[in-house]
Structure formats: structure tokens, C-alpha cells
Design an enzyme around this catalytic site. Structure first.
Site, PDB file in Angstrom:
ATOM      1  N   GLY A   8       0.804  -1.143  -0.084  1.00 30.65           N
ATOM      2  CA  GLY A   8       0.109   0.110   0.020  1.00 30.65           C
ATOM      3  C   GLY A   8       0.873   1.327  -0.052  1.00 30.65           C
ATOM      4  O   GLY A   8       0.218   2.243   0.404  1.00 30.65           O
ATOM      5  N   GLY A  11      -0.702   4.288  -1.350  1.00 28.86           N
ATOM      6  CA  GLY A  11      -1.842   4.797  -0.848  1.00 28.86           C
ATOM      7  C   GLY A  11      -1.739   5.962   0.138  1.00 28.86           C
ATOM      8  O   GLY A  11      -0.625   6.209   0.316  1.00 28.86           O
ATOM      9  N   TYR A 132     -15.845  -4.548   6.554  1.00 29.47           N
ATOM     10  CA  TYR A 132     -14.448  -4.020   6.478  1.00 29.47           C
ATOM     11  C   TYR A 132     -13.918  -4.215   7.742  1.00 29.47           C
ATOM     12  O   TYR A 132     -12.752  -4.979   7.905  1.00 29.47           O
ATOM     13  CB  TYR A 132     -14.265  -2.728   6.273  1.00 29.47           C
ATOM     14  CG  TYR A 132     -13.206  -2.005   6.235  1.00 29.47           C
ATOM     15  CD1 TYR A 132     -11.964  -2.340   5.462  1.00 29.47           C
ATOM     16  CD2 TYR A 132     -12.813  -0.800   7.397  1.00 29.47           C
ATOM     17  CE1 TYR A 132     -10.864  -1.819   5.732  1.00 29.47           C
ATOM     18  CE2 TYR A 132     -11.553  -0.331   7.754  1.00 29.47           C
ATOM     19  CZ  TYR A 132     -10.531  -0.903   6.883  1.00 29.47           C
ATOM     20  OH  TYR A 132      -9.225  -0.418   7.058  1.00 29.47           O
ATOM     21  N   HIS A 175     -12.998   9.416   3.818  1.00 28.15           N
ATOM     22  CA  HIS A 175     -13.207   9.582   5.149  1.00 28.15           C
ATOM     23  C   HIS A 175     -13.606  11.082   5.526  1.00 28.15           C
ATOM     24  O   HIS A 175     -13.683  11.982   4.663  1.00 28.15           O
ATOM     25  CB  HIS A 175     -12.017   9.282   5.774  1.00 28.15           C
ATOM     26  CG  HIS A 175     -11.670   7.546   5.704  1.00 28.15           C
ATOM     27  ND1 HIS A 175     -10.475   7.377   5.054  1.00 28.15           N
ATOM     28  CD2 HIS A 175     -12.301   6.611   6.211  1.00 28.15           C
ATOM     29  CE1 HIS A 175     -10.568   5.630   5.248  1.00 28.15           C
ATOM     30  NE2 HIS A 175     -11.675   5.711   5.920  1.00 28.15           N
ATOM     31  N   TRP A 198     -23.657  14.809   6.420  1.00 25.89           N
ATOM     32  CA  TRP A 198     -24.362  13.695   6.947  1.00 25.89           C
ATOM     33  C   TRP A 198     -24.609  13.593   8.427  1.00 25.89           C
ATOM     34  O   TRP A 198     -23.728  13.863   9.167  1.00 25.89           O
ATOM     35  CB  TRP A 198     -23.814  12.564   6.460  1.00 25.89           C
ATOM     36  CG  TRP A 198     -24.090  12.032   4.992  1.00 25.89           C
ATOM     37  CD1 TRP A 198     -24.370  12.794   4.069  1.00 25.89           C
ATOM     38  CD2 TRP A 198     -24.048  10.749   4.399  1.00 25.89           C
ATOM     39  NE1 TRP A 198     -24.374  12.190   2.743  1.00 25.89           N
ATOM     40  CE2 TRP A 198     -24.296  10.874   3.165  1.00 25.89           C
ATOM     41  CE3 TRP A 198     -23.278   9.445   4.856  1.00 25.89           C
ATOM     42  CZ2 TRP A 198     -24.466   9.618   2.215  1.00 25.89           C
ATOM     43  CZ3 TRP A 198     -23.655   8.241   4.019  1.00 25.89           C
ATOM     44  CH2 TRP A 198     -24.190   8.376   2.762  1.00 25.89           C
TER      45      TRP A 198
END
Length: 321
Positions: A8, A11, A132, A175, A198
Site C-alpha cells: 500500500g 495509498g 471491513y 473519510h 451527513w
């Protein structure tokens, strides 16, 4: 110099921890087009070719609440199969140490605050994050099981919500922190007098500046610790509405903040007990939230390649402490 295989590396987390790791280890990176961790043969060839002393598994298929709700199968499969393949091949090749980056999403929905590592198996995770979180929790237990049966030297780190440069700034899979920054940015750019978020803003989170995580990883490599989970965070809790206030202050936005209560809040509260990290790793997060947000916003705005003389950018750091 020991050879460290970092998954990763391209990332969000990988880009934030790679600079610090590269000062101590010979860091080996690769692209998924070269080795697909979902394929066991690729994991086998990767470890065979690179011959690492250490593996830090930071790769993952991740996202915010919306992405988790839309991709439960994908998120569970990708994370579970990548980690299982890599742990198994690392065991077979007798890699000296394997550091697994887990997730706070593995904790039960109503874990007493602050979250203690012993509570990981006391209930079901928050529904939107469950696939997840369960995948990552399964990998944590797999690493423990391989230690029990094969003597594999593994470390389970459980980071809290992270933020920082190189994050994914979009409204579908981001996120919370990058999503908020992007919302405010778009409102400023387009002259919107309000933004809608939200949930109701009451949910709490703990945020770790991603570059700080590298210190915990280095200590996990250098110290002799068991594969029992270790929380990695700041130990400081803040509500989403309070984070919003910090971000709008830093970016100079004075419009109305509205909440769509038909959308989920996610887990009600998140705050870790970080006493084990301090005791076992000597780890304490260094970056205060407001400073980390400031650096993250600066990085994001620089990435937009906007003209510096645009009025709304000139007042973006009017911080009211």
C-alpha cells in the site's frame, strides 16, 4: 540495513509513513499492477523476489460511510484475501516480523469509551463498517493463530481514524476529514451560503495525523511485543460538529452548516485507550488536531493548483482558537 516490504505504499497511509521508514530501513515498494495481493501466487512471488526481513501491511480497500454501505462485499473480500495471502506466505518464508495495520472499525458498535483492546470481541461492529471491520479483525486473529501454531513474529496495531496529506478527497469514498475539507472548499469556490453534512454532528471521533503513525510502526518493529492488539491513537475525543468548526475556521468559511439527519452518523463514539501503546511501544502522538488539519488543508489547496490571489484562498487560515 534491514529490508522492509511496505504494501500500500502508493495509498494514503503508505505515502505518509514511507519517508520515516526509509530513514531506517531499505523500503521495498511495488504497484498492484506488478503484484496483486488478492492472488496467492503473486504474494508468493513478491516475497520470493524481494526477500524482506520485515513486512508492514498497510494496503487496503477502504472508504467512508457511503463507500462502506455501497461495497460491503468488495471491502470484506479484498481486505480479507489480501491479508490472509500475505500472512500465509510470510509465515512460509519465515519473515522476521510482520506488522499488520488493523482498524478501529473492528470494535463493537457500543464499546465503552475509551476502547480497550480486550473489548474487540465483545460485540458486533457498527453496521455500515462491519464487513471491513470484521475482515481486519479476522486478520488480527489469524496473525495471533500463526504465532501460536508456527511461532510467527507478528504485531497487531489498531489505528484510530487517520487524516493528513495524500488522502482521498471526494464525496463518495472519502473519510470524514477529507470529505469535510472538500465540502468547504467547494462551497467557498462556488459561493454557496450553506453546506449540508451527513448525520447530526453528535457522533464523536478520535483523529490521528497519519505521519505520526510511522513512529508506532517503527517501535513495533524494533521492540519485542506479542501479537495481541495495540491501539494507536491520541486518546482525545471530539464530536464531528466540533471538527467542522475547526475546519471552517481554518478555511475562512462563514456560511451555514446544516445536517441531514436522514443519513447515518456511523458509530456513536470512538476514542481509544492508548495506555498499551505508551507502555509497550513508548508511543505518544505528537501532532495536535488543529495543527494537523492546518497542514492537511495546506497540502490539499496546493494540490488544487489554484491562483494564490483568489480572495477566498487569502483568508483561508483565519484561525480562531
Amino acid at each position: 540495513m534491514k529490508k522492509l516490504l511496505l504494501t500500500g505504499s502508493n495509498g494514503f497511509l503508505g505515502r505518509n509513513i514511507c519517508p520515516a521508514l526509509s530513514k531506517i530501513y531499505e523500503v521495498i515498494t511495488f504497484r498492484s499492477s506488478e503484484f496483486d495481493l488478492r492472488l496467492q501466487k503473486d504474494c508468493k512471488n513478491l516475497i520470493k523476489v524481494t526477500k524482506p526481513d520485515i513486512i508492514v501491511h498497510a494496503a487496503g480497500t477502504v472508504g467512508g460511510i457511503g463507500a462502506n454501505k455501497e461495497n460491503p462485499g468488495l471491502f470484506m473480500y479484498d481486505n480479507l484475501i489480501m491479508g490472509a495471502n500475505l500472512i500465509h506466505e510470510a509465515m512460509k518464508r519465515e519473515v522476521d516480523k510482520f506488522v499488520l495495520l488493523g482498524t478501529v472499525c473492528a470494535y463493537p458498535k457500543h464499546t465503552p469509551v475509551p476502547f480497550k483492546e480486550e473489548a474487540l470481541w465483545d460485540g458486533y461492529p457498527e453496521e455500515t463498517n462491519a464487513p471491513y471491520g470484521i475482515a481486519k479483525k479476522t486478520l488480527m486473529r489469524l496473525l495471533q493463530a500463526y504465532n501460536e501454531q508456527y511461532g510467527m513474529n507478528g504485531v497487531n496495531l489498531v489505528p484510530v481514524n487517520m487524516y493528513g496529506p495524500h488522502d482521498h478527497f471526494n464525496l463518495t469514498s472519502s473519510h470524514v476529514v477529507p470529505a469535510l475539507i472538500l465540502k468547504v472548499y467547494e462551497a467557498l469556490k462556488q459561493g454557496h451560503k450553506s453546506i449540508t453534512l451527513w448525520g447530526d454532528g453528535s457522533a464523536s471521533r478520535e483523529f490521528l495525523y497519519a505521519p505520526d503513525c510511522s513512529d508506532a510502526i517503527i517501535q513495533a518493529i524494533e521492540r519485542d511485543v506479542s501479537p495481541d492488539p495495540i491501539n494507536i491513537g491520541t486518546g482525545k475525543e471530539i464530536t464531528i460538529s466540533e471538527v467542522v468548526k475547526l475546519i471552517v475556521n481554518l478555511m475562512g468559511y462563514d456560511g451555514e452548516i446544516m445536517y441531514d439527519t436522514s443519513k447515518p452518523n456511523g458509530q456513536p463514539r470512538r476514542c481509544l485507550d492508548v495506555s498499551k501503546a505508551k507502555e509497550l511501544l513508548g508511543f505518544e502522538a505528537k501532532t495536535e488536531l488543529i495543527d494537523g488539519l492546518n497542514q492537511t488543508i495546506t497540502w490539499f489547496l496546493n494540490e488544487q493548483k489554484e491562483k494564490i490571489d483568489e480572495p477566498w484562498i487569502l483568508h483561508r487560515f483565519t484561525v480562531r482558537r
